[in-house]
Design an enzyme around this catalytic site. Structure first.
Site, PDB file in Angstrom:
ATOM      1  N   ASP B 302       2.295   5.002   2.271  1.00  0.00           N
ATOM      2  CA  ASP B 302       0.853   5.103   2.508  1.00  0.00           C
ATOM      3  C   ASP B 302       0.041   3.786   2.035  1.00  0.00           C
ATOM      4  O   ASP B 302       0.544   2.652   1.693  1.00  0.00           O
ATOM      5  CB  ASP B 302       0.469   6.454   1.327  1.00  0.00           C
ATOM      6  CG  ASP B 302       0.208   5.802   0.383  1.00  0.00           C
ATOM      7  OD1 ASP B 302       1.370   5.420  -0.216  1.00  0.00           O
ATOM      8  OD2 ASP B 302      -0.427   6.296  -0.120  1.00  0.00           O
ATOM      9  N   GLU B 303      -0.890   2.999   2.730  1.00  0.00           N
ATOM     10  CA  GLU B 303      -2.232   2.394   2.458  1.00  0.00           C
ATOM     11  C   GLU B 303      -1.673   1.161   2.600  1.00  0.00           C
ATOM     12  O   GLU B 303      -1.779   0.851   1.822  1.00  0.00           O
ATOM     13  CB  GLU B 303      -3.193   3.005   1.292  1.00  0.00           C
ATOM     14  CG  GLU B 303      -3.725   4.948   2.017  1.00  0.00           C
ATOM     15  CD  GLU B 303      -4.430   4.874   0.473  1.00  0.00           C
ATOM     16  OE1 GLU B 303      -5.549   5.020   0.939  1.00  0.00           O
ATOM     17  OE2 GLU B 303      -4.301   4.674  -0.598  1.00  0.00           O
TER      18      GLU B 303
END
Lengths: 490, 490
Positions: B302-303
């Site tokens: 993620d991210e």
């Protein structure tokens, strides 16, 4: 909470914590400990981290919180003066303990959010303290709590948690009940089986446990940083099955009993006729005294049903000499008032029906009447945890009595204070302890700190209800006692 | 709670626990684990300790609680049938997990007092179970909770505590977020500095910490005894500052960044162009897979803000191969749906605005929409703990949605279930975690267990309010959400 001795709202603007605020503190480790604790509370409440400046005021002090030590500041060793003005907060005290109590008062003036260790603010709030003057000092020098780590064992972290909670309310003694029939909880190198065998049991058959010497020292140090004196207790001659089960030689018959995990009392006793008993006591007291910086050593003495009165008195007097020989003052449960006590010794009154005459003759007294301040008593008939052999104790009953009136004829000044024990037959976690201790521990703390004439249940219960957000932030599993208007929590 | 699929009150007298009651259980360690847990609850509720009889019914069964395994008992692996009659309670299931869930239902039919480990009765109460028939099975196979032990470290005991609490509500996955920018929490012997350096930090500058391999195995075993599968996550390529700070060689520039104790995201990434990066990942995944009996290994994903989309996809696909080569199914946060995924891989949907089209094409889905089930979101604007970047989430918002309607076009059967993460930027103690998790965790548990057509907020909130005495007995620091009629506690 506890209510300060004198508090006056002052005219003028409140103090505002700003990026310019500094904490000024005298040199020395204990004041720095207090300043660091204050800094943590302010940072958590406001998102700001005031600089700590040692021993000198900044040249142009725009916003100062000054902790100052002055031998003439207060007549009480633990008292403090707190003045809050628009640009300056001053705590004056004659000892670091007084500074610590002043900071606990500031802590309670800060928002409850200050209790969260990891709170993050997107937009830190502006934190103010109301303009006021407080002149405060404790009613009693002994403001105690007792934790029974023998019936169920509590870890070092759990004991530290309890220290955190009692210190908030200016309690300054933590009495640890370190040995009983069900377990021996402190490593004694000269008698290693005490913990190897005697430490491995507890009520209900759980694993028990014990503190190593280093762990005990860690607890003592943590307590010291919160201005709490540890009062260690090795209960004797009764409540000793864990020791008797560890060493056959300590038994009159020469055989060791089985470990005990029930909840009866009174059946065990050290063999008062054996020389080895006193060798054992001397070793234990010597090693315990060496680990304990505080002046007290509690030798128990309660609920002995297997000795004659004379055997009992002789035993207590001999133990008292041993304790004295290792430089400590003996504390004993109120049964010891039957013995000839040294002027330094302290009697802890617990039995509601104990002889008031014998108690009145005690050199010093701590008051722990079981029907008022035994925190393991149930609140009412519906309480699930706890016991009720002494009484049900609703919050008001724990609060509404006068320690100075409990023992008529006690020598003036002989009452050192009040202590709230919590026994752990029914308690296996700190969350269980908290449920019985809160809110009553706060009641006992005020009983021990605030002058009798200023204590009123009607106003106390309002201040008590206002603690709910702080207790929630601290994660305290408190009993929402009926009849108290608990403030909503966020 | 969660509401069983089918429940019918039955005619006839309730079952009464008596001194003659026995628990009958099939041979084997997992059924014995379940029987032992049931025994503990019954003992605590009633003061009685039923005998556990293995694999045969007593000759004259006066009062029996029978746990029976029968491959044909239920169509669901985790389902169970529970019948309560005057002299007999029967739990039938096709697996030990089903027995465990049947016992959780019995547990909730027992008085809340059964949650106290050390309760003592002077006069043990008579304990009965109402006559009824339950046929139950979970809606979803993945009923998850996630604990972020990276932003703040939580001890083994704290993780076990969380396992205790989720198991009560039949949650069967605990996803541990073991590495992030602020800390690396699992010992990896081939890369010892990961914990030596990377484990010694956390949000806010605290000491951090990590699990040794033995401690991790201890957690896995404890989870297994509660029929919870541990899903370990090593987040990559982003959220890796703790690893990058531990080994300079892992950085494109060859120099290690400082440890990070803030709360920004997206700034760190493994150097996808270095061979050593994949050697590192292979070592970590191999060692982690060897310690983890469950089939899942979460690789984060993620991210990541510092890679091109192509670099990112290539990286995910390479990691997926590594995970597969060590015998595990890869789980990834929903960004990984941009990569070419294996049919075994699982996408964890978290971003409310993630592409529904990409999600619909995922081989398998776990649903953790941040605006519904991120337990670290505040309840409302006044909540002190937690964040609110996705939403404020009152209890009803966490409950009132349909997992099957969240990703239109998802392949039938691809939604494995629901998981409620709790991120710990603002949480440093299990008491903080509990305050945000309860009551919403119970809402998510029911969302994952109970058929959509049987879930109604109006009736759920009544059952929720009735949990207060049990939560108090468990010492849970729960939020007394407004609008819910919380039962009084004793």
């Amino acid at each position: 909470m506890p209510l300060p001795q004198r508090i006056e709202a002052a005219a003028g603007a409140p103090f505002t914590v700003t990026p310019q605020t500094v904490i000024v503190v005298p040199a020395g480790a204990p004041p720095m400990t207090v300043a660091t604790q204050l800094l943590a509370f302010i940072r958590r409440a406001s998102g700001l981290s005031p600089e700590i400046v040692v021993a000198r005021e900044p040249a142009q002090p725009a916003s100062v919180i000054a902790l100052t030590l002055d031998p003439a500041a207060t007549s009480s060793d633990e008292g403090y003066d707190l003045t809050i003005e628009a640009a300056r907060v001053t705590v004056r005290a004659s000892t670091p303990a007084g500074l610590f109590y002043g900071v606990q008062t500031i802590r309670q003036l800060l928002p409850a959010a200050a209790e969260y260790e990891a709170l993050l603010y997107r937009k830190p709030p502006t934190v103010t303290l109301p303009a006021l003057r407080i002149a405060d000092a404790p009613r009693f020098e002994w403001r105690g709590a007792m934790l029974d780590v023998a019936r169920h064992f509590f870890s070092v972290d759990e004991v530290k948690r309890y220290i955190d909670l009692i210190a908030l309310y200016k309690i300054n003694r933590l009495h640890l009940h370190l040995a009983d029939d069900q377990g021996w909880r402190l490593e004694i190198p000269s008698w290693p089986d005490l913990t190897r065998k005697g430490g491995a049991s507890e009520v209900g058959g759980g694993p028990g446990g014990f503190y190593t010497r280093d762990q005990y020292k860690d607890i003592v140090g943590y307590a010291e940083a919160h201005f709490v004196t540890i009062v260690p207790e090795i209960d004797m001659p009764g409540h000793t099955n864990a020791a008797l089960a560890s060493y056959a030689d300590l038994n009159c018959k020469g055989t060791a009993p089985a470990p005990y995990t029930g909840t009866d009392v009174g059946f065990s006793a050290l063999c008062v006729d054996l020389d080895v008993t006193y060798k054992f006591i001397d070793d234990v007291v010597r090693e315990l005294a060496a680990l304990t910086p505080g002046p007290y050593l509690h030798a128990g003495g309660d609920e002995v049903k297997t000795l004659t009165p004379e055997q009992y008195r002789t035993f207590v007097e001999r133990v008292q000499k041993i304790v004295e020989s290792h430089g400590k003052r003996m504390v004993g449960w109120d049964e010891v008032s039957a013995a000839a006590l040294l002027p330094t010794s302290i009697v802890q009154h617990w039995r509601p029906d104990a002889s008031k005459q014998l108690l009145a003759g005690s050199p010093h007294l701590i008051l722990s009447p079981a029907d008022r301040v035994y925190l393991d008593m149930k609140y009412d008939d519906s309480t699930l945890l706890g016991l009720n052999w002494a009484a049900n104790i609703p919050v008001q009953r724990s609060y509404d009595w006068d320690p100075d009136a409990l023992v008529p004829g006690a020598r003036p000044g002989s009452v050192l204070g009040v202590e709230a024990p919590i026994w752990s037959e029914t308690l296996s976690t700190m969350r269980d302890v908290e449920y019985l201790a809160f809110p009553r521990l706060a009641a006992v703390a005020e009983l021990a700190w605030t002058p009798q004439g200023q204590r009123r249940w009607d106003t106390f219960k309002v201040r008590l209800g206002a603690q709910a957000p702080r207790w929630t932030a601290l994660g305290i599993n408190f009993f929402r006692a009926p009849g108290i208007d608990w403030a909503p929590t966020r």
